[in-house]
Structure formats: structure tokens, C-alpha cells
Design an enzyme around this catalytic site. Structure first.
Site, PDB file in Angstrom:
ATOM      1  N   ASP A   1       1.090  -1.543  -0.040  1.00 13.75           N
ATOM      2  CA  ASP A   1       0.589  -0.079   0.415  1.00 13.75           C
ATOM      3  C   ASP A   1       0.180   0.815   0.006  1.00 13.75           C
ATOM      4  O   ASP A   1       0.880   2.695  -0.657  1.00 13.75           O
ATOM      5  CB  ASP A   1      -0.809   0.288   0.930  1.00 13.75           C
ATOM      6  CG  ASP A   1      -2.080  -1.219   1.307  1.00 13.75           C
ATOM      7  OD1 ASP A   1      -1.956  -1.468  -0.261  1.00 13.75           O
ATOM      8  OD2 ASP A   1      -2.915  -1.703   2.115  1.00 13.75           O
TER       9      ASP A   1
ATOM     10  N   SER B   1     -18.764 -24.440 -24.227  1.00  9.25           N
ATOM     11  CA  SER B   1     -18.433 -25.153 -22.535  1.00  9.25           C
ATOM     12  C   SER B   1     -18.433 -26.185 -22.974  1.00  9.25           C
ATOM     13  O   SER B   1     -18.138 -27.077 -24.202  1.00  9.25           O
ATOM     14  CB  SER B   1     -20.542 -24.290 -22.338  1.00  9.25           C
ATOM     15  OG  SER B   1     -21.223 -25.149 -23.217  1.00  9.25           O
ATOM     16  N   LEU B   2     -18.585 -26.668 -21.511  1.00  8.73           N
ATOM     17  CA  LEU B   2     -18.275 -27.755 -21.698  1.00  8.73           C
ATOM     18  C   LEU B   2     -19.258 -29.238 -21.379  1.00  8.73           C
ATOM     19  O   LEU B   2     -20.229 -28.979 -20.599  1.00  8.73           O
ATOM     20  CB  LEU B   2     -17.109 -28.434 -20.410  1.00  8.73           C
ATOM     21  CG  LEU B   2     -15.710 -27.165 -20.416  1.00  8.73           C
ATOM     22  CD1 LEU B   2     -15.043 -27.519 -19.470  1.00  8.73           C
ATOM     23  CD2 LEU B   2     -14.555 -28.272 -21.674  1.00  8.73           C
TER      24      LEU B   2
ATOM     25  N   GLU C   1      -7.606 -29.178 -14.356  1.00  9.28           N
ATOM     26  CA  GLU C   1      -7.010 -28.029 -13.428  1.00  9.28           C
ATOM     27  C   GLU C   1      -8.949 -28.272 -12.901  1.00  9.28           C
ATOM     28  O   GLU C   1      -9.678 -29.310 -13.362  1.00  9.28           O
ATOM     29  CB  GLU C   1      -7.803 -27.050 -14.673  1.00  9.28           C
ATOM     30  CG  GLU C   1      -6.567 -27.040 -15.330  1.00  9.28           C
ATOM     31  CD  GLU C   1      -6.325 -25.862 -16.488  1.00  9.28           C
ATOM     32  OE1 GLU C   1      -7.549 -24.890 -16.282  1.00  9.28           O
ATOM     33  OE2 GLU C   1      -6.205 -26.547 -17.433  1.00  9.28           O
TER      34      GLU C   1
ATOM     35  N   LYS D   1     -12.576 -26.843 -11.634  1.00 10.81           N
ATOM     36  CA  LYS D   1     -13.389 -26.223 -12.790  1.00 10.81           C
ATOM     37  C   LYS D   1     -14.174 -25.210 -11.164  1.00 10.81           C
ATOM     38  O   LYS D   1     -14.624 -25.550 -10.579  1.00 10.81           O
ATOM     39  CB  LYS D   1     -14.662 -27.103 -12.820  1.00 10.81           C
ATOM     40  CG  LYS D   1     -15.508 -26.346 -13.732  1.00 10.81           C
ATOM     41  CD  LYS D   1     -16.684 -27.173 -14.324  1.00 10.81           C
ATOM     42  CE  LYS D   1     -17.651 -26.779 -15.812  1.00 10.81           C
ATOM     43  NZ  LYS D   1     -18.162 -25.522 -14.725  1.00 10.81           N
TER      44      LYS D   1
ATOM     45  N   ARG E   1     -18.620 -13.984 -21.151  1.00  8.55           N
ATOM     46  CA  ARG E   1     -18.891 -15.095 -22.329  1.00  8.55           C
ATOM     47  C   ARG E   1     -20.126 -14.987 -22.760  1.00  8.55           C
ATOM     48  O   ARG E   1     -20.251 -14.994 -24.091  1.00  8.55           O
ATOM     49  CB  ARG E   1     -19.080 -16.360 -21.690  1.00  8.55           C
ATOM     50  CG  ARG E   1     -19.205 -17.395 -22.561  1.00  8.55           C
ATOM     51  CD  ARG E   1     -19.086 -18.881 -21.746  1.00  8.55           C
ATOM     52  NE  ARG E   1     -19.310 -20.279 -22.351  1.00  8.55           N
ATOM     53  CZ  ARG E   1     -20.895 -19.945 -22.908  1.00  8.55           C
ATOM     54  NH1 ARG E   1     -21.894 -19.928 -22.628  1.00  8.55           N
ATOM     55  NH2 ARG E   1     -21.353 -21.364 -23.833  1.00  8.55           N
TER      56      ARG E   1
ATOM     57  N   CYS F   1     -54.672 -39.985 -15.617  1.00 11.28           N
ATOM     58  CA  CYS F   1     -54.231 -38.879 -15.469  1.00 11.28           C
ATOM     59  C   CYS F   1     -54.545 -37.515 -14.995  1.00 11.28           C
ATOM     60  O   CYS F   1     -55.799 -36.878 -14.536  1.00 11.28           O
ATOM     61  CB  CYS F   1     -54.115 -38.261 -17.249  1.00 11.28           C
ATOM     62  SG  CYS F   1     -52.648 -36.614 -17.628  1.00 11.28           S
TER      63      CYS F   1
ATOM     64  N   CYS G   1     -55.469 -35.119 -17.600  1.00 10.00           N
ATOM     65  CA  CYS G   1     -56.656 -34.960 -18.001  1.00 10.00           C
ATOM     66  C   CYS G   1     -58.183 -36.227 -17.981  1.00 10.00           C
ATOM     67  O   CYS G   1     -58.827 -36.717 -18.749  1.00 10.00           O
ATOM     68  CB  CYS G   1     -56.480 -34.987 -19.940  1.00 10.00           C
ATOM     69  SG  CYS G   1     -55.380 -36.939 -19.503  1.00 10.00           S
TER      70      CYS G   1
ATOM     71  N   CYS H   1     -49.593 -40.895 -19.644  1.00 13.34           N
ATOM     72  CA  CYS H   1     -51.188 -41.279 -20.244  1.00 13.34           C
ATOM     73  C   CYS H   1     -50.993 -41.269 -21.448  1.00 13.34           C
ATOM     74  O   CYS H   1     -50.370 -40.655 -22.018  1.00 13.34           O
ATOM     75  CB  CYS H   1     -51.246 -39.514 -19.716  1.00 13.34           C
ATOM     76  SG  CYS H   1     -53.196 -38.897 -20.700  1.00 13.34           S
TER      77      CYS H   1
HETATM   78  S1  IVH Z   1     -11.878 -24.741 -20.398  1.00 13.61           S
HETATM   79  C1  IVH Z   1     -14.291 -25.254 -24.028  1.00 13.61           C
HETATM   80  N1  IVH Z   1     -10.833 -24.598 -17.513  1.00 13.61           N
HETATM   81  O1  IVH Z   1     -16.103 -23.704 -17.208  1.00 13.61           O
HETATM   82  C2  IVH Z   1     -13.943 -24.646 -22.995  1.00 13.61           C
HETATM   83  N2  IVH Z   1     -13.210 -23.831 -18.228  1.00 13.61           N
HETATM   84  O2  IVH Z   1     -18.605 -25.102 -19.482  1.00 13.61           O
HETATM   85  C3  IVH Z   1     -13.398 -24.309 -22.524  1.00 13.61           C
HETATM   86  N3  IVH Z   1     -14.284 -22.765 -16.608  1.00 13.61           N
HETATM   87  O3  IVH Z   1     -17.878 -21.249 -19.493  1.00 13.61           O
HETATM   88  C4  IVH Z   1     -13.345 -23.781 -21.035  1.00 13.61           C
HETATM   89  N4  IVH Z   1     -12.612 -23.892 -14.874  1.00 13.61           N
HETATM   90  O4  IVH Z   1     -16.197 -20.703 -18.122  1.00 13.61           O
HETATM   91  C5  IVH Z   1     -11.619 -24.395 -18.552  1.00 13.61           C
HETATM   92  N5  IVH Z   1     -10.071 -25.124 -15.702  1.00 13.61           N
HETATM   93  C6  IVH Z   1     -11.309 -24.530 -16.215  1.00 13.61           C
HETATM   94  C7  IVH Z   1     -12.111 -23.543 -16.047  1.00 13.61           C
HETATM   95  C8  IVH Z   1     -12.969 -23.561 -17.184  1.00 13.61           C
HETATM   96  C9  IVH Z   1     -13.805 -23.552 -14.611  1.00 13.61           C
HETATM   97  C10 IVH Z   1     -15.691 -22.920 -17.253  1.00 13.61           C
HETATM   98  C11 IVH Z   1     -15.271 -21.767 -18.160  1.00 13.61           C
HETATM   99  C12 IVH Z   1     -16.628 -22.346 -19.444  1.00 13.61           C
HETATM  100  C13 IVH Z   1     -17.767 -23.448 -18.306  1.00 13.61           C
HETATM  101  C14 IVH Z   1     -16.961 -24.846 -19.175  1.00 13.61           C
END
Ligand code: IVH
Length: 671
Positions: free
Chosen positions: A29, A74-75, A105, A107, A128, A398, A401, A416
Site C-alpha cells: 500500500d 462450454s464443456l 484443472e 473447474k 462470455r 392422468c 385429463c 398418459c
Molecule cells: S476450459 C471449451 N478450464 O467452465 C471451454 N473452463 O462449461 C474451455 N471453467 O465457461 C473451458 N474452470 O468458464 C476451462 N479450468 C477450467 C475452468 C473452466 C471453470 C468454466 C469456463 C467455461 C465453463 C465450461
């Protein structure tokens, strides 16, 4: 001033990236105060990337939309070890002989953010959004000290990285404690806290929130190709971007499983909320062989931890009728907070489950929430029974209905079987009108129920017969609303075959299968004539879907419905905007450099719409490399491999040429 800035940046790096602070917070600081004092004396010498400028932005009334250069995907989730294993098997199969290693990693439960650096300077931060278009939150992101305002070392000239903004658990608790003392806003969980803080109109408020950031995925980088995801992470770290200390390389899948189990055990000790493990294939050149599902890459998967569990009481068990007529017992619960969300109902899945759990009305039960899925009843806590609990039985008629309920021999579900059951009709209309299907705005539950109750519609085709005058009879429709709905229904006519197929709600036909079928057959006519055997020839269509599709079109009710839809001029082909299907079928293209007429993503979407593959890296399968302005190293690689290189104009001609040829052939065939 420059010396102080450099020092402060170094301390930020030690603190956020290396996790090894070298000075106390008070000392930090002090450095900051010194710098501020100096800058106040010479305002002209203040630089935009000075650590004092993190709160420099002006409050914005709106967040501007930003189109992502490449979609933020997304995953897919794996909720069990078996599902994780199944993913691994798919990876092995797709890679044939090539061997993959993995990176795992945590999540992190936060909000994803894309950061763009030009010449090493942070120029844009975007949320996103829907994956294609996000919101610009640069001023807010700049206040997050873990996000470097400028990169260090040998960073690429232009680069975009993605990561997670989150609030640590102890910071979250402190924040809420302080908030409740001051009677200010508090948040249900760290995720909401991060999301709410990042979307503040005034960056000075964001600056007061203890937000953190970890980099987790690649967006773009000019002149730099990463061989592995691990390499990408280490480079980011070197350039000053924080990565999680819990990321790990695994040389085989055994190690992946061990890590998943270990992290799940350690979950509550983590300083941040993590709801699973992200498992990624490490070798980036293999990604192309693995490809994509509709919204997620096949090279990664999210293994979700077992959900949080809490106990509560069952107030009632109510049968609910779904789109396909299945009667599901739903437990109505004494409201309870579970992992930050208030839960007041949970599914019991089916009546076999009611029996298996021996659950009664009035019971105290354990419920759990896994990821985003509907809460479930896990078990009954029998020791707390008073003797006044009431058991439930399968309804004989049902609940909506009054129709007959039956059970197929091979199924657990009770159904039903009255096709005119209004509950089913309401559900099918809602499904038909949903965003991913025919996207009819304004056709929600209340409207659908009203239309069915008034007997104005008996199936989805009747929607197209509705008149604004009729709708206006209902108090629900103020004048403009009626016309708006009629217009929205009319507009849904040309969504194309894939979305129509999905919208019809054929059992087992999801968005992806609908698309595969539509692309292959091109028209409803051809699809309706296909037997299960032929249907199975379509890539991605297995015996269950094939059987179900054949079965559906055999029914006379279905035939009548399709006929009515056709008469209502609902498009029955996959020919969107005059473009035929599969024009680039089987053709793989790779883009490099910037296009001038459209974004990379639009071009790639176009290729996919035409049945082609837009790959991210070159392989023997690549037919063309489309080189835009300032192409990257892919161009050299293409030359080396002898792949045909075309420019943007040639690409345009390619798709038009293909388009013309196909259009005339189609005319020639008289279709
Ligand atoms: S890799 C193709 N790594 O989870 C997507 N995602 O449904 C590649 N998230 O929206 C993402 N930790 O924001 C990745 N170690 C991690 C993550 C991570 C959290 C989130 C990410 C994404 C969602 C996937």
C-alpha cells in the site's frame, strides 16, 4: 514513477501469479501511495497501464456487445466415473493410434472472461454472453489486480486468453459479513458475488470487491502456436497471467482418475469454490481429430463432483405430466437452501424410485443438487418418522385429463396415452416454440396454457391458424402483444428442417441428431420415407434414434401433423436462405489471418452450414487454407504440406460457385 510502477507490477506478479508475496500488504500500500503522490504532481506523465489507473474508467450505462473472434464454448459434463471413462474411450477411438496425455484443472465456479492484449497491453475484456457475443467489461476487469494491465517478456503481438473471474471463499465470507452488518447487498454464493461484481455499472464498485482471476483457455495468438495446453499455461504464467496452482499434467488416464478422486476429497480445503475437474487432452494438434459436439469440444470434459446435500421435509408428492405423457412424481419440499440456492421441489424420477426409496409424504429426506440439474431426493431419514407419514401410489388416471395411464413392458415410466391430453399439448407447444427449436418469442407457459384451454390449438400446426382478433379476446393480450405473437409465429416458418425436427419432440431426437438427419436427407419428404436401416447410415445416428424416427413417421397422427404444417407453409427443407445443404460436404477448410468481408467465426459458421468442416489446425484432411490479411504460421505449414491456398475472394467464389452448381442441379432434378 516508472521504477515504482515496475516494482508494483513485480509484486502483483509475485502475489497473484507465483503465489509468493515478497512484501506485506502494508508495504505494498505504501508503494502505491508513493506512486499516487508522484503522479499527482505530474499528471501528464501518468500512463494508462499504471497500477494507479485500475479505477480510471468512467461508469457506463450499458455494456457494449462484443463478438468473440472464436466462440466461447462450454464443456460437456461427466457426473460419474463411468461417464468420464466413456469420454476417454471416445477420445481413444477418435485418435486411433495416436497417444494423448492430459492436463487436469479444478473447474472453478466463477464467470468466464475473455481478455485481449494488443502489443501486450490489455485492450478489452468481455464476458462470455451467449458464447458468440459477450459484453464489454474492460473498465471493470482492469480493477482486478490479478489481471495484468500489460504483459511481460516475449508475448505474442496480439492475443486473447480466456479465464475465470471468481471470489475466494474467505473473501466471500468476509464480504457478506460486512455487507450484512451494514445492511448492504449480500450474495448467495461466491459465483453470484463474482458475476454481480463484474457487471457493476461503476468500476469503482467492482474495485472494492475482492475478485481474482485464473487463465484457463486459449482464444487467439498471432505468430505463436502452442504444441500443448500445458505449454500454453506455462507461457501465460511467464507473461504475467495467473494460472491455478492445482493444474497438473497426467501422462495417462489412471493419473487423471486419481487426481479427480483426490481433488473431490480435498474440495472443501480449496480456497475457492470448485464444482469439478476439467480434463483436457494436452496435445493441441490432436484437437482437430477429436472435433466438436454442438456446443463443446470433444478434447475436454468437466467431471462434476457429487452435489451438495441437505435435508428437508416432503410436504406432498404430486404427479406431473410431461411432453411425452410420462407421469413423474415430484416432491414438493419445505424450502431449504442448498449450495446457495433455495430449493422447494425435487424430482423422484419415477414411481419405481418412490418404491425403492420407500418415501412417504411427511418424511424427512436428504436431497442433492448436482451441477445445474434438477434437485433429487437421495434417501429417507427413517429415524425421524412420527408414524403420521402417508404413502403414495401410482395414479390410476392422468391428473390432468383423466385419461388412462399405462406402463410399457420394457419401461419404468407410466404414461398418459391420451394424445389430446392438454398437459402434453402444452408441453409440446412450449418445446416447439423454444429458442433452440422454432424460437417463437412470447409463447411461454401462460400463453400456451391459455391457447390449449380455449381449445384454439390441438397441435402445433394450429398455431399458424391463429388470428390476432381471436387472441385479443383474452385479457392476456393487449393489442400489440397479439400481433407480435402472430408475427413471431409467422416468422418461425423458415427455421429449416433441423429445428423443425427437433421441435417436433420425436423421442431421442436431440438438437444434434436433428441436424445430422436434416443435413443428410435435406427434406422432410425424403426423411419420412427412410426406414430405420437407412436412417442408421447417417453419421451420428444409432439404432435407438433410427427406430424412434421410423416409429414416429409411421403414426398416422404424425403424418397428419406434417401435412398440416406443410399446408401452413412451414419450411420442410434444410435450404436456409436459398443455400442448399451439404455444398461443402466432406470438405475441410482452415482459416488463417483476418478476413475483411466477415469475421472468422461467420466464415466458419458458413462452412459448417454448407456441410463442411472448419478446422482449427492443418492436417492431411485439409482441402483448402483460406488466407486472410496477416496470416499466421499455418500458411507456411500449408505450403510445406502442399495444401491448396486460396484468398478471401476465392473463398467467396468457392461458396458461390458451389452454391450455383447445386442450385441448378436441384432445379434440374425438379425438386
Ligand atoms: S476450459 C471449451 N478450464 O467452465 C471451454 N473452463 O462449461 C474451455 N471453467 O465457461 C473451458 N474452470 O468458464 C476451462 N479450468 C477450467 C475452468 C473452466 C471453470 C468454466 C469456463 C467455461 C465453463 C465450461
Amino acid at each position: 514513477m516508472e521504477r515504482l510502477r515496475k516494482k508494483i507490477r513485480e509484486h502483483d506478479y509475485h502475489y497473484y501469479v507465483l503465489n509468493q508475496p515478497e512484501i506485506s500488504d502494508a508495504e505494498y500500500d505504501q508503494l502505491m501511495e508513493q506512486l499516487k503522490a508522484l503522479e499527482a504532481q505530474a499528471p501528464k506523465l501518468v500512463t494508462a497501464d499504471s497500477p494507479t489507473q485500475r479505477v480510471g474508467g468512467i461508469p457506463s450505462r450499458t455494456f457494449e456487445p462484443v463478438r468473440h473472434a472464436a466462440a466461447m464454448l462450454s464443456l460437456e459434463n461427466a457426473f460419474t466415473e463411468q461417464q468420464l471413462d466413456a469420454w476417454h474411450q471416445r477420445v481413444i477411438k477418435a485418435l486411433e493410434q495416436q497417444k494423448a496425455t492430459f492436463v487436469v484443472e479444478p473447474k472453478i465456479d466463477g464467470v468466464s472472461l475473455a481478455l485481449t492484449y494488443d502489443q501486450g497491453i490489455l485492450i478489452r475484456a468481455a464476458t462470455r454472453g451467449d458464447g458468440t457475443t459477450g459484453e464489454e467489461v474492460t473498465a471493470n476487469a482492469k480493477t482486478i489486480r490479478a489481471i495484468p494491465l500489460r504483459l511481460q517478456g516475449d508475448f505474442p503481438k496480439y492475443m486473447e486468453v480466456r479465464g475465470e473471474v471468481f471470489m475466494g471463499i474467505s473473501d466471500f465470507q468476509k464480504y457478506n459479513q460486512r455487507g450484512s452488518l451494514r445492511k448492504e447487498e449480500t450474495f448467495a454464493n461466491p459465483r453470484n458475488a463474482a458475476a454481480g461484481s463484474l457487471r457493476q455499472k461503476d468500476p469503482r464498485i467492482t474495485a472494492q470487491r475482492p475478485l481474482r482471476f485464473f487463465t484457463h483457455s486459449y482464444g487467439a495468438a498471432t505468430g505463436k502456436e502452442f504444441k500443448t495446453h500445458w505449454d500454453f499455461l506455462l507461457c501465460c504464467q511467464r507473461w504475467g497471467l495467473p494460472i491455478t496452482e492445482h493444474a497438473k499434467r497426467c501422462s495417462d488416464f489412471d493419473e487423471v482418475q486419481k487426481y479427480c478422486r483426490a481433488l473431490e476429497q480435498k474440495r472443501s480445503e480449496l480456497p475457492y469454490e470448485a464444482d469439478g475437474v476439467v480434463v483436457k487432452v494436452n496435445e493441441i494438434p490432436l484437437y482437430e481429430n477429436l472435433g466438436m459436439t454442438l456446443k463443446s469440444p470433444r478434447w475436454a470434459i468437466a467431471y462434476k463432483f457429487l452435489a451438495h446435500q441437505v435435508t428437508t421435509r416432503i410436504l406432498d408428492i404430486i404427479p406431473s405430466v410431461g411432453r411425452t405423457g410420462v407421469v413423474t412424481p415430484v416432491a414438493s419440499l419445505e424450502p431449504v437452501s442448498c449450495a446457495g440456492v433455495t430449493i422447494s421441489s425435487a424430482t423422484l424420477h419415477n414411481y419405481d424410485e418412490v418404491e425403492r426409496l420407500k418415501v412417504k409424504i411427511g418424511d424427512r429426506v436428504m436431497i442433492q443438487r448436482a451441477g445445474d440439474v434438477i434437485p433429487q431426493v437421495v434417501k429417507v431419514i427413517e429415524s425421524t418418522r412420527s408414524g403420521h407419514e402417508r404413502s403414495v401410489s401410482v395414479p390410476s388416471r392422468c391428473p390432468v385429463c383423466g385419461g388412462t395411464i399405462t406402463r410399457d413392458a420394457e419401461e419404468v415410466a407410466y404414461r398418459c396415452i391420451n394424445p389430446a391430453c392438454s398437459a402434453q399439448l402444452v408441453r409440446s407447444v412450449l418445446h416447439y416454440a423454444s429458442r433452440v427449436a422454432m424460437d417463437i418469442e412470447g409463447l411461454g407457459e401462460v400463453v400456451a396454457e391459455a391457447l390449449v384451454e380455449k381449445k384454439w390449438i390441438h397441435d402445433v400446426a394450429d398455431l399458424y391458424e391463429l388470428k390476432a382478433e381471436n387472441l385479443r379476446q383474452l385479457p392476456l393480450f393487449a393489442d400489440k402483444k397479439a400481433q407480435k405473437l402472430i408475427d413471431a409465429i409467422a416468422n418461425s416458418r423458415d427455421r429449416g428442417l433441423a429445428r423443425l425436427l427437433f421441435g417436433l419432440g420425436i423421442r431421442h431426437v436431440g438438437e444434434r441428431s436433428a441436424m445430422d438427419l436434416a443435413r443428410y436427407f435435406g427434406s422432410m419428404d425424403r426423411l419420412m420415407k427412410a426406414k430405420a436401416e437407412e436412417l442408421q447410415k447417417v453419421e451420428g445416428i444409432g439404432p435407438v434414434v433410427a427406430q424412434s424416427v421410423e416409429e414416429f413417421f409411421k403414426q398416422s397422427q404424425s403424418k397428419t401433423l406434417i401435412k398440416k404444417l406443410a399446408e401452413a407453409k412451414v419450411s420442410m427443407t434444410q435450404t436456409e436462405k436459398g443455400r442448399g445443404p451439404q455444398l461443402l460436404r466432406g470438405v475441410t477448410l482452415v482459416f488463417t489471418g483476418e478476413l475483411s468481408e466477415m469475421t472468422r467465426e461467420e466464415a466458419e459458421a458458413l462452412v459448417r452450414q454448407l456441410g463442411g468442416v472448419a478446422a482449427s489446425s492443418l492436417s492431411r484432411k485439409t482441402a483448402y487454407v483460406v488466407a486472410g490479411k496477416t496470416p499466421g504460421s499455418k500458411l507456411d505449414k500449408a505450403k510445406r504440406l502442399g495444401v491448396k491456398i486460396i484468398n478471401e475472394a476465392e473463398f467467396q467464389r468457392l461458396i458461390q460457385h458451389e452454391g450455383k452448381v447445386t442450385r441448378s442441379t436441384r432445379l434440374g432434378q425438379g425438386t
